[in-house]
Motif scaffolding. Structure first.
Motif, PDB file in Angstrom:
ATOM      1  N   UNK A 232      -2.942 -50.134  23.986  1.00 22.56           N
ATOM      2  CA  UNK A 232      -3.872 -49.507  23.267  1.00 22.56           C
ATOM      3  C   UNK A 232      -3.574 -48.000  23.338  1.00 22.56           C
ATOM      4  N   UNK A 233      -2.622 -47.510  24.130  1.00 25.76           N
ATOM      5  CA  UNK A 233      -2.531 -45.907  24.277  1.00 25.76           C
ATOM      6  C   UNK A 233      -0.947 -45.757  24.218  1.00 25.76           C
ATOM      7  N   UNK A 234      -0.888 -44.442  24.087  1.00 29.50           N
ATOM      8  CA  UNK A 234       0.710 -43.716  23.896  1.00 29.50           C
ATOM      9  C   UNK A 234       1.483 -43.970  25.030  1.00 29.50           C
ATOM     10  N   UNK A 235       0.957 -43.486  26.243  1.00 29.45           N
ATOM     11  CA  UNK A 235       1.448 -43.375  27.321  1.00 29.45           C
ATOM     12  C   UNK A 235       0.574 -43.870  28.578  1.00 29.45           C
ATOM     13  N   UNK A 236       1.378 -44.694  29.554  1.00 29.20           N
ATOM     14  CA  UNK A 236       0.498 -44.941  30.781  1.00 29.20           C
ATOM     15  C   UNK A 236       1.073 -44.536  31.874  1.00 29.20           C
ATOM     16  N   UNK A 237       0.707 -43.964  32.870  1.00 29.60           N
ATOM     17  CA  UNK A 237       1.366 -43.569  33.941  1.00 29.60           C
ATOM     18  C   UNK A 237       0.788 -44.234  35.296  1.00 29.60           C
ATOM     19  N   UNK A 238       1.335 -45.214  36.001  1.00 27.43           N
ATOM     20  CA  UNK A 238       0.933 -46.305  36.883  1.00 27.43           C
ATOM     21  C   UNK A 238       1.496 -45.714  38.283  1.00 27.43           C
ATOM     22  N   UNK A 239       0.280 -45.758  39.125  1.00 31.48           N
ATOM     23  CA  UNK A 239       0.539 -44.916  40.326  1.00 31.48           C
ATOM     24  C   UNK A 239       0.139 -46.192  41.582  1.00 31.48           C
ATOM     25  N   UNK A 270       0.192 -33.016  34.214  1.00 28.88           N
ATOM     26  CA  UNK A 270      -0.283 -32.852  33.024  1.00 28.88           C
ATOM     27  C   UNK A 270      -1.649 -33.354  32.842  1.00 28.88           C
ATOM     28  N   UNK A 271      -2.214 -33.337  31.944  1.00 34.29           N
ATOM     29  CA  UNK A 271      -3.599 -33.784  31.498  1.00 34.29           C
ATOM     30  C   UNK A 271      -3.473 -35.131  30.929  1.00 34.29           C
ATOM     31  N   UNK A 272      -4.691 -35.849  31.432  1.00 36.61           N
ATOM     32  CA  UNK A 272      -4.668 -37.324  30.615  1.00 36.61           C
ATOM     33  C   UNK A 272      -6.269 -37.544  29.844  1.00 36.61           C
ATOM     34  N   UNK A 297      -8.023 -34.960  34.240  1.00 36.01           N
ATOM     35  CA  UNK A 297      -8.792 -35.348  33.034  1.00 36.01           C
ATOM     36  C   UNK A 297      -8.948 -34.222  32.199  1.00 36.01           C
ATOM     37  N   UNK A 298      -8.987 -34.402  30.799  1.00 35.60           N
ATOM     38  CA  UNK A 298      -9.171 -33.357  29.892  1.00 35.60           C
ATOM     39  C   UNK A 298     -10.881 -33.550  30.144  1.00 35.60           C
ATOM     40  N   UNK A 299     -11.562 -32.266  29.902  1.00 34.24           N
ATOM     41  CA  UNK A 299     -12.863 -32.096  29.642  1.00 34.24           C
ATOM     42  C   UNK A 299     -13.373 -33.336  28.769  1.00 34.24           C
ATOM     43  N   UNK A 300     -14.679 -34.017  29.126  1.00 39.20           N
ATOM     44  CA  UNK A 300     -14.966 -35.167  28.220  1.00 39.20           C
ATOM     45  C   UNK A 300     -13.948 -36.348  28.249  1.00 39.20           C
ATOM     46  N   UNK A 301     -12.926 -36.312  29.017  1.00 38.45           N
ATOM     47  CA  UNK A 301     -12.066 -37.730  29.211  1.00 38.45           C
ATOM     48  C   UNK A 301     -12.941 -38.566  30.081  1.00 38.45           C
ATOM     49  N   UNK A 302     -12.515 -40.020  29.560  1.00 38.34           N
ATOM     50  CA  UNK A 302     -13.192 -41.036  30.163  1.00 38.34           C
ATOM     51  C   UNK A 302     -12.508 -41.374  31.575  1.00 38.34           C
ATOM     52  N   UNK A 303     -13.284 -42.125  32.371  1.00 38.84           N
ATOM     53  CA  UNK A 303     -13.024 -42.625  33.687  1.00 38.84           C
ATOM     54  C   UNK A 303     -13.483 -43.847  33.929  1.00 38.84           C
ATOM     55  N   UNK A 304     -12.770 -44.942  34.398  1.00 36.62           N
ATOM     56  CA  UNK A 304     -13.377 -46.321  34.579  1.00 36.62           C
ATOM     57  C   UNK A 304     -13.059 -46.571  36.027  1.00 36.62           C
ATOM     58  N   UNK A 305     -13.821 -46.954  36.780  1.00 40.26           N
ATOM     59  CA  UNK A 305     -13.989 -47.597  38.165  1.00 40.26           C
ATOM     60  C   UNK A 305     -14.368 -48.635  38.405  1.00 40.26           C
ATOM     61  N   UNK A 306     -13.888 -49.527  39.335  1.00 35.94           N
ATOM     62  CA  UNK A 306     -14.666 -50.874  39.850  1.00 35.94           C
ATOM     63  C   UNK A 306     -15.175 -50.572  41.051  1.00 35.94           C
ATOM     64  N   UNK A 307     -16.400 -50.787  41.470  1.00 32.16           N
ATOM     65  CA  UNK A 307     -17.140 -50.682  42.802  1.00 32.16           C
ATOM     66  C   UNK A 307     -17.124 -52.047  43.522  1.00 32.16           C
ATOM     67  N   UNK A 308     -16.116 -51.906  44.424  1.00 37.90           N
ATOM     68  CA  UNK A 308     -16.137 -53.310  45.141  1.00 37.90           C
ATOM     69  C   UNK A 308     -17.188 -53.415  46.192  1.00 37.90           C
ATOM     70  N   UNK A 309     -17.509 -54.632  46.295  1.00 37.44           N
ATOM     71  CA  UNK A 309     -18.734 -55.069  47.045  1.00 37.44           C
ATOM     72  C   UNK A 309     -18.132 -55.307  48.376  1.00 37.44           C
ATOM     73  N   UNK A 310     -17.980 -54.459  49.321  1.00 33.94           N
ATOM     74  CA  UNK A 310     -17.140 -54.957  50.536  1.00 33.94           C
ATOM     75  C   UNK A 310     -18.182 -55.247  51.575  1.00 33.94           C
ATOM     76  N   UNK A 311     -19.490 -55.066  51.362  1.00 33.15           N
ATOM     77  CA  UNK A 311     -20.718 -55.798  52.210  1.00 33.15           C
ATOM     78  C   UNK A 311     -21.776 -56.509  51.217  1.00 33.15           C
TER      79      UNK A 311
END
Length: 364
Positions: A232-239, A270-272, A297-311
């Motif tokens: 979906x995007x031009x570049x992905x940096x996987x950590x 760099x910026x993402x 992130x660039x200002x206004x850039x998106x972030x997605x995070x999963x919230x794990x139900x550890x309890x």
């Protein structure tokens, strides 16, 4: 260090904790209900774990499970009580005292051990817990400790802030043969399943990803989200310090940084346009990490995070995570994805102005 107040629930009827491969919980519940039709069977909040409340005698249930033909039921452990705990070392004393109060002591003439299976984040290890709890019963070499083939086992099952314990004959700890381990061929299940979670989030929140943009994938291995983003995007940096699946690592627009997220050098990144985090961490810690990396992130850039139900305290996890995220992000939205009931997903945008600490951490 003061011993915390003990809040224990002693079970009126026999209770079993059962494990199965992740993803096979529904089949495991079916097998258990077929073998124990009068029992109440329910999944715990950590995948691959099931609790069975028996209606009849324990030994009859164990015999029935031993004889039953099963494919995905793995370990069966009888437990006698449940105790609320915290993550600090002071809870070692509380666990030892609860074992002393609520368990029948082992026979001092027969071999004995404490077996701890710990899930979650604590300031103590499984070995710390085993040694502390054993002190409640072992004195002067009685009962004799045998870590390889004991006759008696004090079973300790820790699920983050809840611990179950039971004093068992070793023969009563059932270890069933697994005949089915995975639904997909090796290498396919993690990628397809993870990719589906991200696709659901993109559709649910109506996210528009810039085709020419850059994405940063934290805790990327084995590469499900990375593969989805690469299409979906031009570049992905996987950590991730672990390996990516070969097909993902070979994608021309994927760069794999083989290190832990905490080792990133923001000045070289760099910026993402997109930052994603599917790391298996306690929610508030995961959210704080996402805040630390918000300057990438660039200002206004998106972030997605999963919230794990550890309890089992799902609402608390969501509130704590969203509170931490709102320091650095706006328009924080949280929604449960139908593909995974063990977690929920947060989507947000980076604030134009970040708290000074986050800016400083990124070398600005």
């Amino acid at each position: 260090m003061t011993t915390p107040e003990i809040h224990a629930t002693v079970f009126d009827h026999p209770v079993l904790l059962v494990t199965c491969p992740r993803g096979w919980e529904a089949e495991a519940r079916h097998e258990l209900r077929r073998a124990l039709p009068e029992a109440h069977v329910e999944s715990l909040y950590i995948g691959g774990n099931i609790m069975v409340l028996l209606a009849g005698p324990l030994q009859e249930a164990l015999d029935a499970l031993h004889e039953a033909s099963t494919s995905v039921v793995a370990h069966v452990t009888p437990v006698a009580f449940r105790l609320q705990i915290g993550r600090g070392r002071e809870w070692l004393d509380a666990m030892r005292e609860a074992a002393r109060l609520y368990l029948t002591p082992p026979d001092p003439e027969r071999s004995f051990m404490v077996a701890v299976d710990r899930r979650g984040t604590h300031q103590f290890t499984s070995e710390d817990a085993a040694l502390a709890i054993a002190d409640a019963f072992v004195d002067g070499g009685k009962p004799p400790v045998d870590l390889s083939s004991p006759e008696q086992v004090l079973s300790v099952e820790i699920y983050q802030d809840v611990v179950f314990m039971g004093m068992n004959e070793a023969r009563d700890l059932l270890r069933k043969e697994l005949r089915r381990m995975r639904r997909w061929a090796p290498g396919e299940r993690p990628i397809n399943r993870a990719a589906l979670k991200l696709r659901e989030a993109i559709e649910e929140f109506g996210l528009v990803l810039p085709p020419g943009g850059r994405a940063l994938d934290l805790g990327a291995a084995p590469g499900g989200w990375t593969a989805e983003l690469a299409g979906r995007m031009a570049e992905v940096v996987a950590v991730d310090s672990a390996d990516l699946e070969e097909r993902v690592a070979a994608l021309p627009n994927v760069t794999h940084l083989r290190l832990r997220t905490e080792e990133l050098d923001p000045e070289k990144m760099g910026r993402f346009d997109l930052l994603v985090n599917d790391m298996n961490m306690e929610p508030v810690q995961s959210a704080e990490l996402l805040c630390e990396l918000a300057p990438l992130l660039r200002p206004g850039g998106l972030a997605v995070m999963t919230i794990k139900f550890v309890t089992c305290h799902r609402r608390r996890h969501m509130v704590e995570a969203s509170t931490a995220l709102e320091r650095c992000y706006e328009d924080v939205r949280i929604s449960a994805m139908p593909h995974n009931a063990k977690e929920t997903t947060a989507v947000m945008r980076r604030r134009a102005a970040l708290p000074e600490a986050e800016d400083s951490a990124a070398g600005r």
